[in-house]
Write an enzyme that holds these catalytic residues in place. Sequence first.
Site: not given
Ligand code: NI
Length: 170
Positions: A46, A51, A92-93, A134-135, A138
């Site tokens: 995701g 991000q 997480c990226l 989670h997304e 963000h």
């Molecule tokens: Ni993340």
Amino acid sequence: MALLPILRYPDPRLHKVAKPVQAVDARITALIADMLETMYDASGIGLAATQVDVHERLVVIDVSEGRNEPQVFINPEIVWASDEKAVGDEGCLSVPGIYDGVERSTAVRVQALDGEGRLRTVEAEGLLAICLQHELDHLKGKVFVEYLSPLKRNRIKTKLVKQQKEEARG
Ligand code: NI
């Protein structure tokens, strides 16, 4: 299409609150393509626009085994979340190499526009439910490490700052 740089925690831009997408136009279509390419390249499941330093309510997700079922959520809202919760390990990226347990609802219902601007309602459970929560966090400027204890969070911050300094030195 292009790979987009991913902001890394503790970059303060990760805490900006995203605004609604005004129109699903050519700019958004191009952004979706770039975000999908960036997510697949980084082996993520995701990616939120936040991000990649675009502060609009847009998320891309692919939780499929074959990495060939991209899902686009524009202006997503969680309209229902189960009272039943469970703790699962998340990564997480924007927080590379860190995985830790976060408590989330096990099922959610999300309303959003898809990549063509059509309104849809998605019933999600399992990994997709976790990923959506989670997304969507963000987009509110929230990174999953904020659910962890201050002690853990500070350790992660220190580790990532050190890592990024070392990378910058080459
Ligand atoms: Ni993340």
